[in-house]
Scaffold this motif. Sequence first.
Motif, PDB file in Angstrom:
ATOM      1  N   GLN A   9      53.483  49.446  52.407  1.00 56.00           N
ATOM      2  CA  GLN A   9      54.065  49.170  53.716  1.00 56.00           C
ATOM      3  C   GLN A   9      55.047  48.004  53.685  1.00 56.00           C
ATOM      4  N   MET A  10      55.424  47.527  52.495  1.00 55.93           N
ATOM      5  CA  MET A  10      56.333  46.386  52.401  1.00 55.93           C
ATOM      6  C   MET A  10      57.650  46.675  53.113  1.00 55.93           C
ATOM      7  N   ASP A  11      58.136  45.672  53.848  1.00 54.91           N
ATOM      8  CA  ASP A  11      59.394  45.837  54.583  1.00 54.91           C
ATOM      9  C   ASP A  11      60.450  44.824  54.166  1.00 54.91           C
ATOM     10  N   GLY A  12      60.203  44.083  53.071  1.00 51.09           N
ATOM     11  CA  GLY A  12      61.154  43.068  52.614  1.00 51.09           C
ATOM     12  C   GLY A  12      60.816  41.680  53.112  1.00 51.09           C
ATOM     13  N   GLY A  13      60.149  41.581  54.247  1.00 57.48           N
ATOM     14  CA  GLY A  13      59.825  40.269  54.802  1.00 57.48           C
ATOM     15  C   GLY A  13      58.547  39.664  54.234  1.00 57.48           C
ATOM     16  N   ASN A  14      57.634  40.541  53.773  1.00 57.78           N
ATOM     17  CA  ASN A  14      56.361  40.017  53.279  1.00 57.78           C
ATOM     18  C   ASN A  14      56.161  40.268  51.793  1.00 57.78           C
ATOM     19  N   ASP A  15      57.233  40.660  51.075  1.00 58.86           N
ATOM     20  CA  ASP A  15      57.108  40.990  49.654  1.00 58.86           C
ATOM     21  C   ASP A  15      56.590  39.811  48.831  1.00 58.86           C
ATOM     22  N   ALA A  16      57.162  38.627  49.089  1.00 64.44           N
ATOM     23  CA  ALA A  16      56.793  37.451  48.285  1.00 64.44           C
ATOM     24  C   ALA A  16      55.322  37.080  48.500  1.00 64.44           C
ATOM     25  N   GLN A  17      54.844  37.182  49.743  1.00 66.90           N
ATOM     26  CA  GLN A  17      53.445  36.846  50.029  1.00 66.90           C
ATOM     27  C   GLN A  17      52.496  37.833  49.335  1.00 66.90           C
ATOM     28  N   ILE A  37      50.470  46.378  59.517  1.00 65.81           N
ATOM     29  CA  ILE A  37      49.545  45.395  60.081  1.00 65.81           C
ATOM     30  C   ILE A  37      49.817  44.039  59.463  1.00 65.81           C
ATOM     31  N   LYS A  38      49.262  43.042  60.078  1.00 69.51           N
ATOM     32  CA  LYS A  38      49.383  41.685  59.571  1.00 69.51           C
ATOM     33  C   LYS A  38      48.536  41.548  58.314  1.00 69.51           C
ATOM     34  N   LEU A  39      49.048  40.777  57.331  1.00 69.22           N
ATOM     35  CA  LEU A  39      48.332  40.643  56.063  1.00 69.22           C
ATOM     36  C   LEU A  39      47.009  39.918  56.276  1.00 69.22           C
ATOM     37  N   PRO A  40      45.913  40.488  55.734  1.00 74.98           N
ATOM     38  CA  PRO A  40      44.611  39.820  55.858  1.00 74.98           C
ATOM     39  C   PRO A  40      44.435  38.760  54.764  1.00 74.98           C
ATOM     40  N   ASP A  41      43.316  38.084  54.778  1.00 70.00           N
ATOM     41  CA  ASP A  41      42.964  37.133  53.724  1.00 70.00           C
ATOM     42  C   ASP A  41      42.316  37.927  52.591  1.00 70.00           C
ATOM     43  N   PHE A  42      43.132  38.356  51.630  1.00 68.24           N
ATOM     44  CA  PHE A  42      42.638  39.249  50.578  1.00 68.24           C
ATOM     45  C   PHE A  42      41.537  38.596  49.743  1.00 68.24           C
ATOM     46  N   GLN A  43      41.624  37.291  49.553  1.00 68.90           N
ATOM     47  CA  GLN A  43      40.668  36.635  48.666  1.00 68.90           C
ATOM     48  C   GLN A  43      39.264  36.545  49.275  1.00 68.90           C
ATOM     49  N   SER A  44      39.154  36.855  50.550  1.00 65.60           N
ATOM     50  CA  SER A  44      37.834  36.824  51.180  1.00 65.60           C
ATOM     51  C   SER A  44      37.066  38.132  50.952  1.00 65.60           C
TER      52      SER A  44
END
Length: 659
Positions: free
Chosen positions: A55-63, A32-39
Amino acid sequence: MRTLIKTCLKLPPCLVCLMLFCQIFYAQQDKIKLPDFQSFPIDTALVKLADAINQMDGGNDAQIKKELWNTLHRARAMNKPKLLGKVFKELANWHYLSISSENKDSIYFYDNKALQEFLKTEDKELISRAYRTVGFDLDFMQRYAEAEVQFFKGLKIAQTINNQKTINAIHASLSNLYGNTKDYTSALNYSKMVVSAYEKEENTHPLIRALLGQSDIYLKTGAPEEALKAVNKALALIPKLPESYQKSETLNVKAWRARAYRDLERYDEALSDFEFSWNGMREKYGDEMANGWKGGIGSIYYLQGKYVEAIPYLEDYVAHFKEKKVYSSEELKDHYIWLAKSYKALNQPDLAFTYLSEGKDIAINALSQENKALKSELRVKYETEQKDETISSQSDLITQQQKNQLLSYLAGSLLIIILGGLLYAFNKNKKKNLQLEELNNNLENSNSQLAKRHKENELLLKEIHHRVKNNLEIVSSLLALQSSQIDDPSVQAAMLSSQNRVHSMGIIHQKLYQSDHLTSIEMRDYFMNLGENIRNSFNAEGKINIDCDMPDLVLDVDTAISVGLITNELMTNAFKYAFEGKQEGTIKVNLTQQGLNNDKLVLRISDDGIGKISTAPIKGTGFGTMLIDLLTKQLNGTISYQIENGTKVSMVFGKPTIP
């Protein structure tokens, strides 16, 4: 997901990869798309971050890592150790699962930070699991003795709260640890405890993995029939799994069965299972990811003597796992050895030596780690503490009984205590002696293996020097053959000079494979052989004497080649020009040490010929002089010439260090 991987590390590389690939595959189905965790509240944010990490796929690891750092700042502001420990735990998981990290030191650092925070709480379940996780990290880094310390700390706490799930997990980790350190008796004992516990719980998936681990131990202890029974038991459990896991688990278990068949020398059945698993992986993940499954096929071809067929499978396997974080050093080493022996059988010693060296390096590193963890002090201490607690409780009971017994039993009770103490001390000393004896035997076996590998490496190196020498002789023969077809005297002279240069290098390699020292050359004997070869090439036997009055002195191979070429050029010039019009003469060659610390070497070559006439035209092509100057600069030396009663040449250069 990280818990899944921990249970698999006792397995060979290809099988571990399958479990990783399956977990990633199923995790990506509901990405799924990353939510706003800080909320979210921090507890909820941690749960969602854990899901995102899996569920990391390499594209969102840094975020995700950035969100973890933001959550870490929130936890620090709240000053709650349990929350802070959970954030450190997820940071460790991020480094474990991210393809941009996979850094063992970072994983251990954050898991250890999590443990230190959990120790500030009263949550014994969290603490026991954290000790197990840190132990797993240390086992993963091959720091076996330290890993064992952490496992037993966690086990002791889990036993005090009767947490059977954590006890089973630590028993499984200890079985893996002792398997890695070749303490197979302990490994099998803990494995049987784990299998028994999962059978009672009817916990199918962990039971399958425990049975595969048990099969691995049986294979390493030379019991392939027992290994096959364990694998077939695991295979029969697969229909009880969810349907989505059955196909991938079948690939996994059949690969294990192939290993048992291989050790039983049932090669056709082993090849069938290995190919079944490899083809299943290719179909699901593609050729590149399936390379980690080729090793088994290559091993069967090797054992069948089909070396040409074995090599591409083995090469793809070792290349696939060479830089990976998850692999069994023993399994990878075996494939390097099979690959080296295949090349040796095909008469390709250079490649055989390369792969053999890499395989031996892996084995030596594993042996050094195993020796540190063979008998850990903590395991002895833990078992001794349990015995001391039993003896203490028995002594208290005896003391209480003595108060209610007649005075006539007092002497007998005291005698029993004394005898019990003596027996305990005797058994304890006996056990320590047996442990020391076993450790000495293990060290002797390790030293024997290292000595054997050293002899194999020496043999390969001598073979290489022999082949180099033969190749140089072929070059020299080709030059001689070509020279015989040439009428021009100047060209013939140039060809003869080239022959002598090649031969000067060939003598060095001949000395190396004939000597017990593979890295150094004794120069006096070398100069005599070189001089005799040049004299024979000019048909000057009985006319020109060669005097080599010098002490025994050795040089490393690189320096000896340069000094040999310089000596060859100067002696060749002397034979060509120094004795024109003379019937006999002498050429003197010596190499001596000088300087306060004998840190300089002086090469002197002189003749009693006619000397060089200053007004005479330059003879030859000048290539020899250029070669002498170039090699002198390479040695950081200086050269000088003196024309007096013949020609005297001196070259001074630094003394090299002999390895």
